[in-house]
Write a protein that holds these residues in place. Structure first.
Motif, PDB file in Angstrom:
ATOM      1  N   ASP A  66       8.083 -24.952  -3.377  1.00  0.00           N
ATOM      2  CA  ASP A  66       7.354 -23.568  -3.366  1.00  0.00           C
ATOM      3  C   ASP A  66       6.610 -23.135  -4.521  1.00  0.00           C
ATOM      4  OD1 ASP A  66       7.947 -22.865  -0.516  1.00  0.00           O
ATOM      5  OD2 ASP A  66      10.065 -22.549  -1.536  1.00  0.00           O
ATOM      6  N   PHE A  67       6.971 -24.001  -5.847  1.00  0.00           N
ATOM      7  CA  PHE A  67       6.416 -23.699  -6.985  1.00  0.00           C
ATOM      8  C   PHE A  67       5.201 -24.468  -7.341  1.00  0.00           C
ATOM      9  CE2 PHE A  67      10.474 -21.785  -7.566  1.00  0.00           C
ATOM     10  CZ  PHE A  67      10.417 -20.774  -8.538  1.00  0.00           C
ATOM     11  N   ILE A  68       4.250 -24.011  -7.671  1.00  0.00           N
ATOM     12  CA  ILE A  68       2.942 -24.583  -8.272  1.00  0.00           C
ATOM     13  C   ILE A  68       3.090 -24.901  -9.578  1.00  0.00           C
ATOM     14  CG2 ILE A  68       0.392 -24.785  -8.486  1.00  0.00           C
ATOM     15  CD1 ILE A  68       0.259 -23.167  -5.857  1.00  0.00           C
ATOM     16  N   GLY A  69       3.273 -26.043 -10.355  1.00  0.00           N
ATOM     17  CA  GLY A  69       3.838 -26.083 -11.751  1.00  0.00           C
ATOM     18  C   GLY A  69       5.173 -25.379 -11.863  1.00  0.00           C
ATOM     19  N   ASN A  70       5.248 -24.318 -12.702  1.00  0.00           N
ATOM     20  CA  ASN A  70       6.434 -23.592 -12.738  1.00  0.00           C
ATOM     21  C   ASN A  70       6.415 -22.285 -12.186  1.00  0.00           C
ATOM     22  OD1 ASN A  70       7.994 -25.614 -14.278  1.00  0.00           O
ATOM     23  ND2 ASN A  70       7.020 -25.266 -16.175  1.00  0.00           N
ATOM     24  N   THR A  71       5.174 -21.919 -11.500  1.00  0.00           N
ATOM     25  CA  THR A  71       5.317 -20.672 -11.091  1.00  0.00           C
ATOM     26  C   THR A  71       5.273 -20.614  -9.572  1.00  0.00           C
ATOM     27  OG1 THR A  71       2.795 -20.652 -11.162  1.00  0.00           O
ATOM     28  CG2 THR A  71       3.960 -19.828 -13.099  1.00  0.00           C
ATOM     29  N   PHE A  72       5.789 -19.275  -9.039  1.00  0.00           N
ATOM     30  CA  PHE A  72       5.785 -19.022  -7.689  1.00  0.00           C
ATOM     31  C   PHE A  72       5.488 -17.644  -7.504  1.00  0.00           C
ATOM     32  CE2 PHE A  72       8.006 -16.951  -4.076  1.00  0.00           C
ATOM     33  CZ  PHE A  72       7.248 -17.535  -3.127  1.00  0.00           C
ATOM     34  N   THR A  73       4.315 -17.278  -6.475  1.00  0.00           N
ATOM     35  CA  THR A  73       3.827 -16.054  -6.316  1.00  0.00           C
ATOM     36  C   THR A  73       4.760 -15.476  -5.114  1.00  0.00           C
ATOM     37  OG1 THR A  73       1.649 -16.326  -7.376  1.00  0.00           O
ATOM     38  CG2 THR A  73       1.869 -14.308  -5.962  1.00  0.00           C
ATOM     39  N   LEU A  74       5.567 -14.404  -5.237  1.00  0.00           N
ATOM     40  CA  LEU A  74       6.101 -13.575  -4.068  1.00  0.00           C
ATOM     41  C   LEU A  74       5.262 -12.539  -3.661  1.00  0.00           C
ATOM     42  CD1 LEU A  74       8.553 -13.069  -2.122  1.00  0.00           C
ATOM     43  CD2 LEU A  74       9.534 -12.057  -3.953  1.00  0.00           C
ATOM     44  N   ASN A  75       4.774 -12.703  -2.385  1.00  0.00           N
ATOM     45  CA  ASN A  75       4.080 -11.383  -1.659  1.00  0.00           C
ATOM     46  C   ASN A  75       5.022 -10.604  -0.864  1.00  0.00           C
ATOM     47  OD1 ASN A  75       1.248 -12.203  -2.777  1.00  0.00           O
ATOM     48  ND2 ASN A  75       1.928 -14.388  -1.504  1.00  0.00           N
ATOM     49  N   PHE A  76       4.657  -9.454  -1.149  1.00  0.00           N
ATOM     50  CA  PHE A  76       5.691  -8.201  -0.497  1.00  0.00           C
ATOM     51  C   PHE A  76       4.748  -7.256   0.279  1.00  0.00           C
ATOM     52  CE2 PHE A  76       6.017  -6.718  -4.856  1.00  0.00           C
ATOM     53  CZ  PHE A  76       5.858  -5.575  -4.415  1.00  0.00           C
ATOM     54  N   ALA A  77       5.197  -6.699   1.165  1.00  0.00           N
ATOM     55  CA  ALA A  77       4.527  -5.523   1.897  1.00  0.00           C
ATOM     56  C   ALA A  77       5.426  -4.218   1.956  1.00  0.00           C
ATOM     57  CB  ALA A  77       3.937  -5.973   3.216  1.00  0.00           C
ATOM     58  N   VAL A  78       4.854  -2.971   1.950  1.00  0.00           N
ATOM     59  CA  VAL A  78       5.675  -1.824   2.349  1.00  0.00           C
ATOM     60  C   VAL A  78       4.928  -1.176   3.294  1.00  0.00           C
ATOM     61  CG1 VAL A  78       6.339   0.240   1.310  1.00  0.00           C
ATOM     62  CG2 VAL A  78       5.960  -1.698  -0.296  1.00  0.00           C
ATOM     63  N   ASP A  79       6.085  -0.893   4.595  1.00  0.00           N
ATOM     64  CA  ASP A  79       5.992  -0.234   5.749  1.00  0.00           C
ATOM     65  C   ASP A  79       6.028   1.157   5.619  1.00  0.00           C
ATOM     66  OD1 ASP A  79       5.528   0.768   8.237  1.00  0.00           O
ATOM     67  OD2 ASP A  79       6.327  -1.148   9.099  1.00  0.00           O
ATOM     68  N   SER A  80       4.661   1.776   5.408  1.00  0.00           N
ATOM     69  CA  SER A  80       4.968   3.252   5.001  1.00  0.00           C
ATOM     70  C   SER A  80       5.751   4.311   6.114  1.00  0.00           C
ATOM     71  CB  SER A  80       3.756   3.926   5.085  1.00  0.00           C
ATOM     72  OG  SER A  80       2.775   3.165   3.829  1.00  0.00           O
ATOM     73  N   SER A  81       5.574   3.631   7.336  1.00  0.00           N
ATOM     74  CA  SER A  81       6.251   4.287   8.566  1.00  0.00           C
ATOM     75  C   SER A  81       7.890   4.493   8.300  1.00  0.00           C
ATOM     76  CB  SER A  81       6.197   3.629   9.885  1.00  0.00           C
ATOM     77  OG  SER A  81       6.358   2.631  10.113  1.00  0.00           O
ATOM     78  N   PHE A  82       8.366   3.442   7.545  1.00  0.00           N
ATOM     79  CA  PHE A  82       9.900   3.361   7.186  1.00  0.00           C
ATOM     80  C   PHE A  82      10.269   4.026   5.941  1.00  0.00           C
ATOM     81  CE2 PHE A  82       9.706  -0.288   9.960  1.00  0.00           C
ATOM     82  CZ  PHE A  82      10.994  -0.053  10.581  1.00  0.00           C
ATOM     83  N   VAL A  83       9.210   4.818   5.105  1.00  0.00           N
ATOM     84  CA  VAL A  83       9.565   5.465   3.910  1.00  0.00           C
ATOM     85  C   VAL A  83       9.564   7.036   4.118  1.00  0.00           C
ATOM     86  CG1 VAL A  83       8.559   5.967   1.555  1.00  0.00           C
ATOM     87  CG2 VAL A  83       8.221   3.771   2.500  1.00  0.00           C
ATOM     88  N   PRO A  84      10.890   7.595   3.845  1.00  0.00           N
ATOM     89  CA  PRO A  84      10.899   8.796   4.229  1.00  0.00           C
ATOM     90  C   PRO A  84      10.279   9.729   3.090  1.00  0.00           C
ATOM     91  CG  PRO A  84      13.072   7.908   3.285  1.00  0.00           C
ATOM     92  CD  PRO A  84      12.072   6.828   3.431  1.00  0.00           C
ATOM     93  N   GLN A  85      10.202  10.924   3.398  1.00  0.00           N
ATOM     94  CA  GLN A  85       9.734  11.824   2.370  1.00  0.00           C
ATOM     95  C   GLN A  85      10.726  11.863   0.902  1.00  0.00           C
ATOM     96  OE1 GLN A  85       9.070  15.920   4.070  1.00  0.00           O
ATOM     97  NE2 GLN A  85       7.124  15.140   4.995  1.00  0.00           N
ATOM     98  N   GLY A  86      10.055  12.293   0.054  1.00  0.00           N
ATOM     99  CA  GLY A  86      10.602  12.196  -1.280  1.00  0.00           C
ATOM    100  C   GLY A  86      10.676  11.093  -2.200  1.00  0.00           C
ATOM    101  N   ARG A  87      11.356  11.181  -3.493  1.00  0.00           N
ATOM    102  CA  ARG A  87      11.457   9.963  -4.225  1.00  0.00           C
ATOM    103  C   ARG A  87      12.532   9.024  -3.812  1.00  0.00           C
ATOM    104  NH1 ARG A  87       8.702   9.360  -9.029  1.00  0.00           N
ATOM    105  NH2 ARG A  87       9.454   7.930 -10.435  1.00  0.00           N
ATOM    106  N   HIS A  88      12.128   7.773  -3.643  1.00  0.00           N
ATOM    107  CA  HIS A  88      13.371   6.818  -3.424  1.00  0.00           C
ATOM    108  C   HIS A  88      13.124   5.367  -4.136  1.00  0.00           C
ATOM    109  CE1 HIS A  88      14.216   9.224   0.068  1.00  0.00           C
ATOM    110  NE2 HIS A  88      12.995   9.358   0.339  1.00  0.00           N
ATOM    111  N   LYS A  89      14.318   4.830  -4.185  1.00  0.00           N
ATOM    112  CA  LYS A  89      14.220   3.539  -4.909  1.00  0.00           C
ATOM    113  C   LYS A  89      14.501   2.452  -4.051  1.00  0.00           C
ATOM    114  CE  LYS A  89      15.434   4.973  -9.686  1.00  0.00           C
ATOM    115  NZ  LYS A  89      16.552   4.898 -10.756  1.00  0.00           N
ATOM    116  N   ALA A  90      14.075   1.260  -4.342  1.00  0.00           N
ATOM    117  CA  ALA A  90      14.371  -0.080  -3.490  1.00  0.00           C
ATOM    118  C   ALA A  90      14.247  -1.207  -4.420  1.00  0.00           C
ATOM    119  CB  ALA A  90      13.351  -0.107  -2.346  1.00  0.00           C
ATOM    120  N   TYR A  91      14.896  -2.121  -4.014  1.00  0.00           N
ATOM    121  CA  TYR A  91      15.155  -3.246  -4.761  1.00  0.00           C
ATOM    122  C   TYR A  91      14.978  -4.525  -4.107  1.00  0.00           C
ATOM    123  CZ  TYR A  91      17.611  -0.186  -8.014  1.00  0.00           C
ATOM    124  OH  TYR A  91      17.869   0.803  -9.023  1.00  0.00           O
ATOM    125  N   ILE A  92      14.214  -5.533  -4.609  1.00  0.00           N
ATOM    126  CA  ILE A  92      14.022  -6.894  -4.253  1.00  0.00           C
ATOM    127  C   ILE A  92      15.047  -7.745  -5.014  1.00  0.00           C
ATOM    128  CG2 ILE A  92      12.454  -8.959  -4.159  1.00  0.00           C
ATOM    129  CD1 ILE A  92      10.159  -6.815  -3.669  1.00  0.00           C
TER     130      ILE A  92
END
Length: 206
Positions: free
Chosen positions: A171-197
């Protein structure tokens, strides 16, 4: 003619095997002395003779997958590990694993033939304002040296969708790999929240 074969399975490179063949017949008895010197066994790899672990490591740098197949074969131990009990013990503990590429990487690192691969991310912190629309971003992961890697990717949030859950060398091109991610707003509750990858394997967590 007298045809014979020599079993050098347990012999050590450089060892000299001396003895004699006794021929007994109705005409009498004669002794034929012999002396064999055991040459260091090389590992054949696509027309190339690899004489030691240093040459094998250089071969692995160029073609890790083929090196892993040789590593899992019957000849590897006889060619390189006969005189080194410590490396032989390391080899036997790793070769039992299912992923021979991971086993080879850990062996070369454990045998001090290469440095382990460290992974870094171009960004470790993102801040978004979630609206009604979905949105996304990317993280560029970079290896600091050659070698085999396999990482599991996961997140602790149902709002984040990763485009991959497992990555390895392919999956690496040379020494790098680009990880794409998406955020589904319908799953984000109101207020300030933390999430981790999380990017993880048996020895690394990012």
């Amino acid at each position: 003619d007298i045809k014979y074969s020599v079993n050098c399975t347990e012999a050590i490179p450089g060892e000299v095997i001396d003895g004699k063949i006794v021929v007994v017949s109705s005409l009498g008895e004669i002794e034929i002395p012999y002396s064999f010197k055991v040459d260091k066994q090389a590992l054949e790899a696509e027309g190339t003779s690899l004489k030691d672990l240093y040459e094998f490591t250089e071969y692995a740098r160029k073609d890790f997958y083929q090196a892993a197949r040789l590593f899992a074969g019957d000849e590897f131990e006889r060619a390189f590990l006969v005189k080194d009990a410590r490396f032989k013990m390391l080899y036997h503990s790793l070769i039992k694993g299912e992923d021979k590429c991971v086993a080879l990487e850990e062996f070369l690192v454990g045998a001090h033939k290469k440095h382990g691969v460290n992974l870094s991310a171009d960004k470790k912190y993102f801040e978004f304002v979630a609206d009604k629309e979905d949105f996304g971003d990317k993280i560029v992961l970079t290896k600091d040296t050659w070698g085999y890697v396999r990482y599991n990717l996961r997140t602790d949030s149902p709002a984040i969708r990763l485009d991959r859950t497992v990555i390895n060398n392919d999956d690496f091109i040379g020494n790098t790999f680009t990880l794409n991610f998406a955020v589904d707003s319908s799953f984000v509750p109101q207020g300030r929240h933390k999430a981790y990858i999380y990017v993880e394997n048996v020895s690394t967590a990012l």
